[in-house]
Design a protein around this motif. Structure first.
Motif, mmCIF file in Angstrom:
data_model
loop_
_atom_site.group_PDB
_atom_site.id
_atom_site.type_symbol
_atom_site.label_atom_id
_atom_site.label_comp_id
_atom_site.label_asym_id
_atom_site.label_seq_id
_atom_site.Cartn_x
_atom_site.Cartn_y
_atom_site.Cartn_z
ATOM 1 N N GLY A 163 0.812 -1.203 0.000
ATOM 2 C CA GLY A 163 0.000 0.000 0.000
ATOM 3 C C GLY A 163 0.854 1.266 0.000
ATOM 4 O O GLY A 163 0.538 2.232 -0.683
ATOM 5 N N LEU A 164 1.963 1.227 0.735
ATOM 6 C CA LEU A 164 2.846 2.397 0.764
ATOM 7 C C LEU A 164 3.446 2.652 -0.620
ATOM 8 O O LEU A 164 3.516 3.789 -1.076
ATOM 9 C CB LEU A 164 3.960 2.190 1.795
ATOM 10 C CG LEU A 164 3.502 2.346 3.245
ATOM 11 C CD1 LEU A 164 4.500 1.723 4.199
ATOM 12 C CD2 LEU A 164 3.312 3.827 3.580
ATOM 13 N N TYR A 165 3.870 1.554 -1.268
ATOM 14 C CA TYR A 165 4.412 1.723 -2.616
ATOM 15 C C TYR A 165 3.358 2.332 -3.539
ATOM 16 O O TYR A 165 3.631 3.244 -4.315
ATOM 17 C CB TYR A 165 4.886 0.374 -3.174
ATOM 18 C CG TYR A 165 6.303 0.023 -2.774
ATOM 19 C CD1 TYR A 165 7.365 0.302 -3.625
ATOM 20 C CD2 TYR A 165 6.590 -0.571 -1.558
ATOM 21 C CE1 TYR A 165 8.668 0.007 -3.264
ATOM 22 C CE2 TYR A 165 7.883 -0.875 -1.191
ATOM 23 C CZ TYR A 165 8.926 -0.587 -2.041
ATOM 24 O OH TYR A 165 10.215 -0.872 -1.693
ATOM 25 N N MET A 166 2.128 1.830 -3.418
ATOM 26 C CA MET A 166 1.049 2.356 -4.254
ATOM 27 C C MET A 166 0.784 3.823 -3.929
ATOM 28 O O MET A 166 0.577 4.631 -4.832
ATOM 29 C CB MET A 166 -0.251 1.556 -4.039
ATOM 30 C CG MET A 166 -0.221 0.138 -4.553
ATOM 31 S SD MET A 166 0.390 -0.003 -6.238
ATOM 32 C CE MET A 166 -0.921 0.817 -7.121
ATOM 33 N N LEU A 167 0.807 4.150 -2.642
ATOM 34 C CA LEU A 167 0.586 5.535 -2.241
ATOM 35 C C LEU A 167 1.633 6.438 -2.896
ATOM 36 O O LEU A 167 1.314 7.513 -3.408
ATOM 37 C CB LEU A 167 0.650 5.666 -0.719
ATOM 38 C CG LEU A 167 0.467 7.085 -0.187
ATOM 39 C CD1 LEU A 167 -0.974 7.544 -0.389
ATOM 40 C CD2 LEU A 167 0.844 7.184 1.291
ATOM 41 N N GLY A 168 2.881 5.972 -2.872
ATOM 42 C CA GLY A 168 3.949 6.744 -3.501
ATOM 43 C C GLY A 168 3.643 6.996 -4.967
ATOM 44 O O GLY A 168 3.784 8.116 -5.460
ATOM 45 N N ILE A 169 3.191 5.940 -5.649
ATOM 46 C CA ILE A 169 2.894 6.078 -7.079
ATOM 47 C C ILE A 169 1.749 7.059 -7.288
ATOM 48 O O ILE A 169 1.801 7.941 -8.154
ATOM 49 C CB ILE A 169 2.542 4.696 -7.674
ATOM 50 C CG1 ILE A 169 3.767 3.777 -7.615
ATOM 51 C CG2 ILE A 169 2.060 4.830 -9.110
ATOM 52 C CD1 ILE A 169 3.462 2.325 -7.885
ATOM 53 N N ILE A 170 0.704 6.920 -6.443
ATOM 54 C CA ILE A 170 -0.462 7.803 -6.591
ATOM 55 C C ILE A 170 -0.068 9.256 -6.341
ATOM 56 O O ILE A 170 -0.446 10.155 -7.102
ATOM 57 C CB ILE A 170 -1.593 7.364 -5.629
ATOM 58 C CG1 ILE A 170 -2.141 6.013 -6.092
ATOM 59 C CG2 ILE A 170 -2.698 8.406 -5.570
ATOM 60 C CD1 ILE A 170 -2.997 5.303 -5.074
ATOM 61 N N VAL A 171 0.725 9.473 -5.289
ATOM 62 C CA VAL A 171 1.155 10.845 -5.011
ATOM 63 C C VAL A 171 1.983 11.391 -6.171
ATOM 64 O O VAL A 171 1.831 12.542 -6.581
ATOM 65 C CB VAL A 171 1.955 10.913 -3.684
ATOM 66 C CG1 VAL A 171 2.576 12.290 -3.508
ATOM 67 C CG2 VAL A 171 1.052 10.597 -2.510
ATOM 68 N N ALA A 172 2.836 10.543 -6.737
ATOM 69 C CA ALA A 172 3.653 10.981 -7.874
ATOM 70 C C ALA A 172 2.754 11.384 -9.035
ATOM 71 O O ALA A 172 2.950 12.434 -9.660
ATOM 72 C CB ALA A 172 4.606 9.870 -8.303
#
Lengths: 145, 78, 675
Positions: free
Chosen positions: C454-463
């Motif tokens: 989820g953290l990795y996905m959050l990073g992608i979404i924020v990017a």
């Protein structure tokens, strides 16, 4: 016809990969099919999805070949390449475990047997390996500089 | 009769001959350097994504749709 | 001795080396004029060869002999009307199929042909094997190999030309168009033979074919013929468009039955590379295939690295032991053992991960697949406001943002590049992983994997959102047009990929040796110097890593800033030092909670009450988003060349991190989750 052979090969490989991929996904969700022990199927969603993708490539190739499209063989070849890549990945995983056992002598690996790391992605790969050997003449790429 | 149409309209797997490039000078030069000269044959491999995959002069390129719209081609030979 | 005189015409597609060959034959004996009535250049040269004076006419380069362009009409009229003794077609050996199309048309014109197979050396070096003997057999045309730019094969060509010119009867070899069209051809021939004017000038079969082909030039000529109505009657019985298309197909069919027998490999040019492309760019399968390959790369990166990480861990453990045994001075032992060895060790342990990730990416890059990945992802990237090429740097960010930001150099457009650089730090690099592993492992147990994902996905979404935001506000405009060469696939070599891996991965080692070394020494110093007013010796046991050290004092100063996020002074300090390198967050928390580098003990302390699952989640999100490490900031400055954008990057990321952690903690507390 050589394409007929390829079509049946793709159909068989496609069905197997999709089936085993689905079983890996199902296993992860805790649904017991009873086949897990026998076929060494781990619960692994992403690994399972990858097998399904490989299967889909094969099946797409079978479909194209069946409708007389010659480019369908491309899907068979790429399916073979992908399954060989995944076979290599699983071989590397075994290699990593061997290193843990013999080089690091990690205590967690005292009970490790090679069968613990054997996955469908590995043994299904032998089917593709056979396909690769049979049609290896077509797999020609120059080496990178 | 040959039809003149933008490269993006070419069906996948077909060849066309470049008729004109309706682009600004800079872009036109880029394209010419890549080999999009008048009368060059271009093969369209893929056009169902955001970009086209084309073959020109023995090289393969990914080409944005906006740019490909500016290249006018005819389906050649016929 | 009587001198013979013959005329030959050079025909061929554009860019097959016609002019070069023309120069090689005629040398300086040439003059340039215009074809009658049109502005197409006409070059004529002469050459005396074995008592024969050869006049060489260079025809305009054409792909076919239909009547669509002036060039084609000029070439055709010359061949038909001036009847040169021999037509030499220069054929590009690297592209037989396209070139042979013209051959079929020249053959129909009834001209005496000699083929100069030019550039065959290039074709051969490419691996094509062209059997000229078979080619002569099938086409019934002499074929001579030439290399125009080296002047090779010219004499052989002229020998063949003279032999052909000396032949009396000429056998016409023609394309068969199938029963239906052939019957029409015969019908038309029977009518045309009655038109004396036309039949004297043109071969009958050719005229018939051109009429069926819908050739405007010939149709014009027919209008004045006494046979016009009869011809029209025949033509009206056919569907012209259908007929044209099927005739072109037949010509290709004829070529394609000859090609495979004449040439190995150069048939239709469907290379293995093309086949792979056909599949990996498939509308439906392209992205799933790409994701599978990525999964394979990450799987290898993480599982195969584990034993090597174990080895590095053992090495630093041994080193720490050596230090503890041999250094008796307390402060020096602490500096070396707790500071340098533990700190650098904590970073170096990720070296196998980083190296393997770069090895995987290098393999994908070297085999040519990465370029396709950019092609596949372009549509998605474009929607985000980025460029297809932005994708590779973003992907590399999962390893380390430093080489990833350097990799943005392949993006040509400055604005696209800037956005890619600015959002890159949100892609969770390998250094942030140990923080997640520790905290998620301690607080979320079985769900740790999902939390980390989820953290990795959050990073992608924020990017993605940031890219859209920046594109909409600060850097307006659409992404630059996407052009990228897709090189043929190659088998990557171990050596090549290893070199590429080292080029990128060594940056990480360098970072460990310089910035991180300096950083850990700094952290240690802060924790060893007593804070003002505390009465204790430098680096004494009472001070090291406690609230009485300078670090503690610093922590207390900034604590109010992070208190709304649920962090205490220790975490504040750890985050400050995380700026040196994000891995240090865990290391300095270990020091601050007084457990050293024993991560299990740290986890236990945190769970026992130092943190809640909520603040742990907040800390992970904060670590993901806040100011990138000093090495990344350095490379952002270097690559953007602007302090303004560098400061923006630092401020934007930290602000965002604060807001996110604040929301998590406050909303979570409000709804009573995870307390």
């Amino acid at each position: 016809m050589a394409n007929k052979n390829k079509m049946f090969f793709a159909l068989a490989a496609g069905i197997l990969y999709v089936l085993f991929g689905c079983m890996q996904i199902v296993e992860q969700f805790g649904i017991k099919t009873g086949l897990a022990e026998l076929l060494l199927i781990p619960g692994d969603i992403f690994g399972g999805l990858c097998l399904v993708v490989i299967g889909a490539v094969f099946l797409y190739g079978a479909k194209e070949l069946n409708s007389g499209m010659n480019m369908g063989v491309s899907y068979v070849y790429v399916g073979i390449l992908m399954s060989l890549v995944f076979m290599a990945v699983y071989v590397l995983i075994i290699g990593a475990s061997l290193l843990e056992v013999y080089l690091i002598q990690n205590e967690d690996y005292l009970e490790w047997r090679i069968i613990d790391d054997i996955r469908p992605g590995l043994y299904l790969g032998f089917l593709s390996l056979a396909g690769y050997v049979a049609w290896r003449g077509r797999f020609s790429l120059p080496a990178a500089k | 009769m040959p039809q003149v149409l933008p490269l993006t309209m070419m069906p996948e797997g077909t060849e066309g001959k470049v008729v004109s490039i309706n682009a600004g000078r800079c872009l036109k030069r880029r394209l010419v350097e890549m080999g999009f000269l008048e009368n060059t044959v271009v093969t369209v491999h893929r056009s169902d994504r955001g970009a086209l995959m084309v073959n020109v002069n023995g090289s393969k390129y990914a080409l944005g749709k906006g740019m490909a719209m500016k290249i006018m081609v005819t389906d050649c030979y016929n | 001795m009587t001198q013979n005189k013959i005329t030959i015409a050079l025909a061929g597609n554009p860019n097959v080396g016609k002019s070069t060959l023309f120069n090689a034959i005629t040398g300086a004996h040439q003059h340039v004029g215009n074809w009658a009535g049109v502005t197409v250049e006409k070059k004529i040269g002469t050459r005396t060869y074995h008592d024969t004076e050869i006049e060489v006419v260079d025809l305009p380069g054409t792909y076919s002999l239909t009547a669509y362009s002036v060039d084609e009409i000029v070439a055709r009229d010359y061949v038909v009307e001036d009847k040169p003794d021999v037509v030499v077609q220069i054929v590009d050996a690297t592209n037989l199929e396209r070139n042979l199309y013209l051959t079929t048309q020249l053959m129909e014109l009834g001209s005496r042909l000699v083929i100069a197979l030019n550039m065959w050396d290039v074709a051969e070096s490419r691996g094509d094997k062209i059997d000229t003997t078979k080619m002569e057999e099938f086409l019934e045309i002499p074929v001579v190999k030439t290399i125009g730019n080296k002047g090779e094969g010219i004499d052989g060509l002229l020998d063949e030309v003279l032999r052909e010119a000396g032949k009396g009867a000429h056998h016409e070899h023609e394309v068969s168009y199938g029963n239906e069209i052939e019957s029409k051809i015969i019908e038309l021939e029977r009518i045309l033979v009655n038109d004396d004017a036309l039949s004297a000038r043109y071969p009958l079969r050719w005229l018939a074919i051109k009429l069926l082909d819908g050739d405007e030039n010939i149709l014009e000529k027919i209008k004045v013929s006494p046979m016009a109505t009869q011809i029209d009657n025949v033509l009206n019985t056919i569907d012209r468009e259908d007929c044209e298309a099927s005739m072109a197909d037949k010509r290709y069919e004829a070529i394609n039955t000859v090609l495979p027998q004449v040439c190995e490999r150069c048939v239709k040019e469907v290379t293995f590379s093309d086949m792979i492309d056909h599949v990996v760019t498939n509308k439906y399968l392209g992205i799933p295939i790409f994701l599978s390959m990525m999964w394979a790369a990450f799987e290898v990166t993480f599982t195969f690295a584990t034993p090597f990480m174990g080895m590095i861990d053992m090495f630093f453990g041994w080193l720490a032991g050596v230090v503890a045994e041999n250094i008796t001075t307390i402060w020096l032992g602490s500096l070396l053992g707790d500071g340098i060895v533990a700190g650098v060790g904590a970073v170096m342990i990720f070296l196998p991960n980083i190296m393997l990730l770069f090895l995987m990416l290098s393999l994908l890059e070297d085999c040519g697949y990465m370029a396709r990945a950019a092609f596949i992802m372009d549509k998605l990237m474009y929607k985000i406001g980025l460029h297809g090429r932005s994708f590779i740097p973003l992907l590399m960010g999962f390893g380390c943002n430093v080489p990833a930001i350097m990799a943005t150099r392949t993006i040509e457009d400055e604005r696209d590049r800037l956005i890619t650089i600015l959002v890159n730090p949100f892609i969770s690099c390998g250094a942030r992983l140990p923080v997640y592993i520790l905290l998620a492992g301690a607080f979320f147990g079985r769900d740790a994997g999902s939390v980390i994902f989820g953290l990795y996905m959050l990073g992608i979404i924020v990017a993605i959102l940031s890219a859209k935001l920046i594109r909409g506000t600060l850097i307006k405009g659409k992404p630059a047009p996407f052009i990228m060469e897709l090189p043929p696939y190659r088998i990557p070599t171990v050596k090549g990929s290893a070199i590429h891996m080292w080029e990128k991965g060594s940056l990480y080692v360098k970072k460990a040796g310089t910035i991180i070394l300096a950083g850990v020494i700094l952290v240690w110093l802060f924790s060893a110097i007593p804070s003002p007013g505390v009465d204790a010796a430098f680096a004494s046991e009472e001070i090291l890593g406690t609230g009485d050290s300078l670090m503690g004092a610093l922590g207390h100063v900034i604590e109010p800033l992070v208190a709304p996020l649920g962090f205490d002074w220790r975490i504040a300090v750890a985050l400050v030092f995380g700026f040196v390198a994000k891995e240090i967050v865990i290391g300095s928390m270990g020091v601050l909670y007084g457990v050293g580098k024993d991560e299990d003990a740290l986890g236990d302390i945190l769970v026992a009450g130092a943190m809640t699952p909520l603040s742990a989640l907040g800390l992970m999100v904060f670590t993901l988003l806040y100011v990138p490490c000093i090495a990344t900031i350095g490379v952002i400055k270097k690559e953007t060349g602007s302090w303004k954008w560098t400061l923006f990057a630092a401020g934007y990321t930290t602000g965002l991190a604060w807001i996110a952690a604040f929301l998590i903690y406050q909303v979570g507390t409000y709804v009573g989750w995870g307390l």
